[in-house]
Motif scaffolding. Structure first.
Motif, PDB file in Angstrom:
ATOM      1  N   LYS A 153      78.414 163.342  39.926  1.00  0.00           N
ATOM      2  CA  LYS A 153      78.435 162.063  38.380  1.00  0.00           C
ATOM      3  C   LYS A 153      77.689 163.453  36.798  1.00  0.00           C
ATOM      4  N   HIS A 154      76.088 163.423  37.676  1.00  0.00           N
ATOM      5  CA  HIS A 154      75.922 164.287  36.090  1.00  0.00           C
ATOM      6  C   HIS A 154      75.964 165.630  36.335  1.00  0.00           C
ATOM      7  N   VAL A 155      75.938 166.217  37.512  1.00  0.00           N
ATOM      8  CA  VAL A 155      75.814 168.082  37.636  1.00  0.00           C
ATOM      9  C   VAL A 155      75.504 168.274  36.181  1.00  0.00           C
ATOM     10  N   SER A 156      77.011 168.566  35.533  1.00  0.00           N
ATOM     11  CA  SER A 156      76.792 169.462  34.249  1.00  0.00           C
ATOM     12  C   SER A 156      75.280 169.452  33.456  1.00  0.00           C
ATOM     13  N   ARG A 157      75.004 168.676  34.015  1.00  0.00           N
ATOM     14  CA  ARG A 157      73.015 168.520  32.916  1.00  0.00           C
ATOM     15  C   ARG A 157      72.551 169.596  33.813  1.00  0.00           C
ATOM     16  N   PHE A 158      72.692 169.715  35.180  1.00  0.00           N
ATOM     17  CA  PHE A 158      71.630 170.655  35.932  1.00  0.00           C
ATOM     18  C   PHE A 158      72.355 172.234  36.511  1.00  0.00           C
TER      19      PHE A 158
ATOM     20  N   THR B 109      81.877 173.998  47.102  1.00  0.00           N
ATOM     21  CA  THR B 109      82.344 173.132  48.201  1.00  0.00           C
ATOM     22  C   THR B 109      82.198 171.501  47.849  1.00  0.00           C
ATOM     23  N   TYR B 110      81.881 171.388  46.529  1.00  0.00           N
ATOM     24  CA  TYR B 110      81.903 169.555  45.782  1.00  0.00           C
ATOM     25  C   TYR B 110      82.690 169.248  44.847  1.00  0.00           C
ATOM     26  N   GLN B 111      83.534 170.264  44.752  1.00  0.00           N
ATOM     27  CA  GLN B 111      84.849 170.454  43.298  1.00  0.00           C
ATOM     28  C   GLN B 111      84.966 169.312  43.283  1.00  0.00           C
ATOM     29  N   ARG B 112      86.236 168.629  44.384  1.00  0.00           N
ATOM     30  CA  ARG B 112      86.713 167.473  44.187  1.00  0.00           C
ATOM     31  C   ARG B 112      86.055 166.210  44.438  1.00  0.00           C
ATOM     32  N   ALA B 113      85.463 166.537  45.076  1.00  0.00           N
ATOM     33  CA  ALA B 113      83.230 165.208  44.892  1.00  0.00           C
ATOM     34  C   ALA B 113      83.179 164.979  44.070  1.00  0.00           C
ATOM     35  N   ILE B 114      82.775 166.336  42.871  1.00  0.00           N
ATOM     36  CA  ILE B 114      82.420 166.252  41.902  1.00  0.00           C
ATOM     37  C   ILE B 114      83.533 165.309  40.731  1.00  0.00           C
TER      38      ILE B 114
END
Length: 344
Positions: free
Chosen positions: A191-196, A208-213
């Motif tokens: 959910k907050h991957v854009s921070r990292f 790999t996790y694009q849809r899960a993101i």
């Protein structure tokens, strides 16, 4: 990427680095005590690499001598890395100051426990954390390094794909997370991957996790919202989030579903580990790792606890859809937990 050190003669370090680019010749970055002292293009021919079809020209070899590093003979803080990827090719350490073991930590967390790895880095000559970020070929090369008896590797890999290289050669360690807590942590990480950014997951995982993101953006720790999200979870998101522990221990690839005998295969894999720990009993795990590595007690850092993860996990436990999503992981975790508690 392939690489190897063919010889360290004291006054010469000879090796080769084969980049992913079939025609390129790599450049090495040489540092001393963390300070860059030279860049060295690999221009020596290695005809065997051409004959094996690994490189177009074979210009992948290198020699480091006193013309590049004047105090090479006595230098015990030298490091050689590939300039493009940053991966460690070789480094010197005083033999009496390092742990003479080969250790592999199977990373089971999506939010990696790199603080734990970094705390033991100085104890090893070779050190590779998050090795999965460099791709399968490079990871295999790390496990196959020759004449290396002080090596620490961590990575979110599929254990069965590398078990042949680990057996009788590495002490493997694993720390398992309660499946509900791990799912909660994964959802909040995504959910907050854009921070990292890619520093946390890496380019491959971001794809790999694009849809899960995308799915994780709608996650909020409230019962009604979670139920709606999981009721309509897309199939490809289920594939990305279902039974990650079982897949790591039993499947051949992280994007493959577990085999029919996945639970039994995973439990058999766990039996081969030198240290099996639970995040909820982390003190015991840290003590065992310190004993394995002959580290002073209390040196390894306490692993973080995130309140938001606990809150979300409590809501996830109430959803029957989550029980189905984590069915095999829950069986493995409870079986391993019972065995660990009985042993102690």
């Amino acid at each position: 990427m392939l690489f190897n050190i063919e010889a360290d003669r004291g006054d010469q370090i000879v090796g080769y680095v084969v980049p992913d680019d079939y025609t390129a010749s790599p450049t090495l970055r040489i540092t001393q005590s963390g300070i860059e002292i030279a860049e060295l293009p690999c221009r020596e021919a290695r005809p065997s690499l051409v004959a094996a079809g690994r490189h177009a020209t074979g210009l992948c070899g290198f020699t480091v001598d006193s013309s590049i590093v004047p105090d090479l003979v006595s230098n015990q803080s030298l490091e050689i890395r590939d300039a493009e990827s940053g991966i460690m090719i070789y480094r010197r350490r005083n033999s009496s100051e390092v742990t003479h073991r080969r250790v592999f930590r199977l990373e089971t967390h999506l939010f990696p426990l790199w603080r734990l790895d970094e705390k033991v880095e100085h104890r090893f000559q070779f050190f590779h954390k998050g090795v999965e970020r460099h791709g399968r070929e490079t990871a295999l090369q790390v496990f196959m390094l020759e004449n290396v008896n002080s090596l620490y590797v961590s990575g979110r890999l599929t254990f069965s794909s590398y078990s042949n290289y680990l057996q009788d050669k590495f002490n493997s360690i694993i720390l398992m997370h309660d499946p509900y807590l791990e799912l909660a942590e994964r959802l909040l990480t995504l959910k907050h991957v854009s921070r990292f950014g890619e520093e946390l997951l890496g380019p491959r995982d971001m794809l790999t996790y694009q849809r899960a993101i995308e799915f994780a953006q709608q996650i909020e720790p409230d019962g009604s919202g979670l139920r709606r999200a999981f009721d309509s979870m897309p199939r490809d998101v289920i594939g990305a989030l279902a039974n990650p522990l079982t897949r790591q221990l039993a499947s051949e690839a992280l994007d493959e579903p577990p085999p029919k005998n996945g639970v039994a295969k995973a439990l058999a894999a766990l039996a081969s580990f030198s240290v099996v720990g639970l995040r909820e009993s982390q003190d015991r795990f840290l003590e065992e790792v310190e004993a394995l590595l002959d580290i002073e007690p209390g040196v390894l850092p306490t692993l973080p606890h995130f309140a938001a993860v606990g809150e979300l996990a409590r809501e996830l436990r109430r959803l029957p859809e989550v029980d189905l999503l984590l069915e095999q992981d829950l069986e493995i975790y409870q079986t391993a937990k019972a065995a660990i508690e009985e042993a102690f």
